[in-house]
Design an enzyme around this catalytic site. Structure first.
Site, PDB file in Angstrom:
ATOM      1  N   THR A  16       0.809  -1.216   0.000  1.00  0.00           N
ATOM      2  CA  THR A  16       0.000   0.000   0.000  1.00  0.00           C
ATOM      3  C   THR A  16       0.839   1.263   0.000  1.00  0.00           C
ATOM      4  OG1 THR A  16      -0.142   0.010   2.433  1.00  0.00           O
ATOM      5  CG2 THR A  16      -1.892  -1.148   1.216  1.00  0.00           C
ATOM      6  N   GLY A  20       6.791  -1.432  -1.965  1.00  0.00           N
ATOM      7  CA  GLY A  20       5.744  -2.389  -2.336  1.00  0.00           C
ATOM      8  C   GLY A  20       4.765  -1.817  -3.335  1.00  0.00           C
ATOM      9  N   SER A 141      18.121  -6.142   1.837  1.00  0.00           N
ATOM     10  CA  SER A 141      18.663  -4.802   2.032  1.00  0.00           C
ATOM     11  C   SER A 141      20.178  -4.849   2.066  1.00  0.00           C
ATOM     12  CB  SER A 141      18.150  -4.242   3.370  1.00  0.00           C
ATOM     13  OG  SER A 141      18.887  -3.116   3.778  1.00  0.00           O
ATOM     14  N   TYR A 154      17.619  -5.162  12.506  1.00  0.00           N
ATOM     15  CA  TYR A 154      17.123  -5.124  11.132  1.00  0.00           C
ATOM     16  C   TYR A 154      18.083  -5.858  10.201  1.00  0.00           C
ATOM     17  CZ  TYR A 154      15.947  -3.097   6.566  1.00  0.00           C
ATOM     18  OH  TYR A 154      15.614  -2.919   5.241  1.00  0.00           O
TER      19      TYR A 154
END
Length: 264
Positions: A16, A20, A141, A154
């Site tokens: 959304t 993405g 990433s 992360y």
């Protein structure tokens, strides 16, 4: 290069906004029917409306589900039971002093960024192999390779995705299904703007803040700017196509030269 994905159905998790949404638009522009995923019905509907304006005639399917849960992942698989393309884009990120990351936060990053993608792969890969065609991708990433001191939790989750991707590529060997990860570099999204301003003076204009962030926190970048989401999407669309039929088990970089390596 004319990429034609007509007749293909794709699910892009967390689509959304940000990367993405750009991936969903790229796939739709190439003719794919795209499942737009988010937890909120309102946000999914708004995203579909924006995509329809950006790509007239786009074929979309709302997939309102929290795919970080077993129930949500199962619902997504029921909405798009014969998806040909799965883009595991959903992820969370943030900075924190490494010594202050709690056990709960370590688990949360693993569950959202890694386990959700593993779960969806388990649900969709069997159907793809049975049909003899499929594309699965994981949006990783540069932090998977060059782990920032302020984002160890992360980085850990993105490194894990590289292993997951390689392992499932072996599971899919010889089936006509390819599995790859895309190593995205520092990318310009709303969330990243917030992240930049956590580290840089909020009173600075955005362009100046971005330049300072890249200079002080990401000096390895050869682009010396943030990557636009559409630039990440270009790679995912290519990997979703027939042109990438011999590319599997790979970790392909769209990082602006951030990772100091001559290997992809």
């Amino acid at each position: 290069m004319q990429i034609d994905l007509k007749g293909r159905t794709a699910l892009v998790t967390g689509s959304t906004q940000g990367i993405g949404a750009a991936i969903a638009a790229g796939l739709a522009r190439s003719g794919a029917r795209v499942g737009i995923n988010g937890r909120s019905k309102e946000r999914v509907e708004a995203s579909i409306q924006r995509l329809a304006e950006e790509v007239p005639g786009a074929q979309t399917v709302p997939v309102v589900a929290d795919v970080t849960t077993e129930e949500g992942a199962q619902h997504a698989a029921e909405v798009l039971p014969e998806a040909d393309i799965l883009i595991n884009n959903l992820g969370i990120f943030g900075s924190k002093d490494p010594l202050e990351i709690s056990d709960a936060e370590w688990r949360h990053y693993f569950e959202v960024n890694v386990l959700s993608a593993v779960r969806l792969t388990r649900l969709f890969l069997p159907g793809m192999t049975e049909r003899g065609w499929g594309r699965i991708q994981y949006i990783a990433s540069d932090s998977a390779i060059v782990v920032p001191a302020e984002m160890i939790h992360y980085g850990m989750s993105k490194t894990a995705l590289l292993s997951v991707s390689r392992g499932f590529a072996k599971q899919a060997a010889g089936s006509g299904v390819t599995v790859n990860s895309v190593i995205a570099g520092p990318t310009h999204t709303g969330g990243v703007e917030d992240f930049v301003y956590e580290l840089i003076d909020r009173d600075l204009p955005w362009e100046e803040a971005q330049r300072r962030f890249m200079r002080e926190y990401r000096p390895q970048s050869l682009l010396q700017r943030l990557i636009e989401p559409e630039e990440i999407a270009n790679m995912t669309v290519y990997l979703s196509s027939e042109f990438a039929s011999a590319t599997t088990g790979g970790a392909l970089r769209v990082d602006g030269g951030y990772t100091d390596s001559i290997l992809p």
